[in-house]
Write an enzyme that holds these catalytic residues in place. Structure first.
Site, PDB file in Angstrom:
ATOM      1  N   CYS A 126      75.289 -17.298   7.397  1.00  0.00           N
ATOM      2  CA  CYS A 126      73.661 -15.917   7.077  1.00  0.00           C
ATOM      3  C   CYS A 126      73.922 -15.544   8.868  1.00  0.00           C
ATOM      4  CB  CYS A 126      72.439 -16.342   7.031  1.00  0.00           C
ATOM      5  SG  CYS A 126      71.398 -14.861   7.333  1.00  0.00           S
ATOM      6  N   CYS A 127      74.001 -16.698  10.033  1.00  0.00           N
ATOM      7  CA  CYS A 127      74.183 -16.000  10.837  1.00  0.00           C
ATOM      8  C   CYS A 127      74.818 -15.978  11.358  1.00  0.00           C
ATOM      9  CB  CYS A 127      73.439 -17.691  11.967  1.00  0.00           C
ATOM     10  SG  CYS A 127      71.331 -18.110  11.643  1.00  0.00           S
ATOM     11  N   CYS A 181      65.061 -14.968  13.356  1.00  0.00           N
ATOM     12  CA  CYS A 181      64.794 -14.563  12.944  1.00  0.00           C
ATOM     13  C   CYS A 181      63.864 -15.139  11.865  1.00  0.00           C
ATOM     14  CB  CYS A 181      66.027 -14.248  11.502  1.00  0.00           C
ATOM     15  SG  CYS A 181      66.964 -13.649  12.769  1.00  0.00           S
ATOM     16  N   CYS A 211      63.121 -17.284   9.143  1.00  0.00           N
ATOM     17  CA  CYS A 211      63.881 -19.051   9.112  1.00  0.00           C
ATOM     18  C   CYS A 211      62.930 -19.193  10.870  1.00  0.00           C
ATOM     19  CB  CYS A 211      65.174 -18.703   9.655  1.00  0.00           C
ATOM     20  SG  CYS A 211      66.756 -18.487   8.573  1.00  0.00           S
ATOM     21  N   CYS A 230      72.129 -20.960  16.592  1.00  0.00           N
ATOM     22  CA  CYS A 230      72.723 -19.944  15.049  1.00  0.00           C
ATOM     23  C   CYS A 230      73.664 -19.003  15.330  1.00  0.00           C
ATOM     24  CB  CYS A 230      71.920 -18.703  15.641  1.00  0.00           C
ATOM     25  SG  CYS A 230      72.119 -17.698  17.355  1.00  0.00           S
TER      26      CYS A 230
END
Length: 235
Positions: A111-112, A192, A195, A218
């Site tokens: 995702c990062c 984010c 998280c 990240c």
């Protein structure tokens, strides 16, 4: 490539380090990357005091706190930043790899990668140097961060690397800079929304990032070469 610059300026910190890089050595070829997070006002103020037209790149992952977006607008106006570049993930990549927006739950690294690493690599294209706000007192992989280093053909500058928490707080107080609104709600480091939790302390501010996982970064501070070699495809 940048050994001479590193040797000449490595002993400097803060604006003393930034000024010759921004106005002379890399004028027109340098950008500042900011999360507009808990301590971002310090570095942004230093840079704006030198050159308000310095490109400021910020990643809008689509998962930010609304407070961060508001804080970004507040600081941009207050400091008179004239070249803010809000970078977002590619829509086609998100559609294929994270259509439901839940990738952070099952694969936070990936995702990062698609929301931060890849967009930043694209945004830094054409720049010879970039500035980030890492600090050694944050610990973990940042405990030994250099003030200057060459990464994939670019000079990477961390002018606050040797700053202490007290120095950061003193700078914010001296210039009466606004704090991120989430600080008063118990957040010490802000990324984010899915998280980041209300956790951490002055001595361990990043404890609230990816809490409960072994993940500490990240990925934007890893080698861009490695990132490209593992870049996901939307095809």
């Amino acid at each position: 490539m940048y050994e001479a610059v590193i040797a000449e300026l490595n002993h400097l910190d803060g604006p003393e380090s930034l000024a010759p890089l921004v106005t002379d050595l890399f004028c027109g070829n340098i950008a500042l990357v900011s999360s507009f997070g808990a301590e971002s006002a310090v570095l942004l103020h230093m840079a704006a005091s030198i050159d308000r037209s310095l490109p400021v790149i910020t990643l809008d992952t689509g998962k930010l706190f609304s407070e961060t977006i508001a804080y970004r607008a507040q600081l941009t106006a207050l400091l008179g930043l004239t070249d803010l570049r809000v970078v977002t993930p590619q829509a086609d990549v998100l559609r294929v790899l994270d259509g439901a927006g839940s990738l952070h739950r099952r694969d936070p690294d990936r995702c990062c990668h698609i929301r931060k690493v890849l967009p930043l690599e694209n945004a830094l294209t054409g720049f010879k140097a970039w500035i980030s706000g890492r600090k050694r007192y944050h610990g973990g992989l940042r405990a030994d961060v250099p003030t200057l280093e060459e990464t994939d053909g670019r000079l990477k500058i961390d002018p606050l690397a040797r700053f202490t928490r007290r120095q950061i707080e003193a700078y914010l107080d001296y210039y009466d800079l606004p704090r991120h609104p989430l600080l008063e709600k118990g957040y010490h480091s802000i990324g984010c929304a899915p998280c980041t939790v209300q956790c951490g302390s002055a001595d361990n501010p990043r404890a609230g990032r990816w809490s409960g996982l072994s993940k500490m970064e990240c990925g934007i501070h890893r080698s861009p070469i490695a990132s490209r070699n593992s870049a996901p495809s939307a095809s």
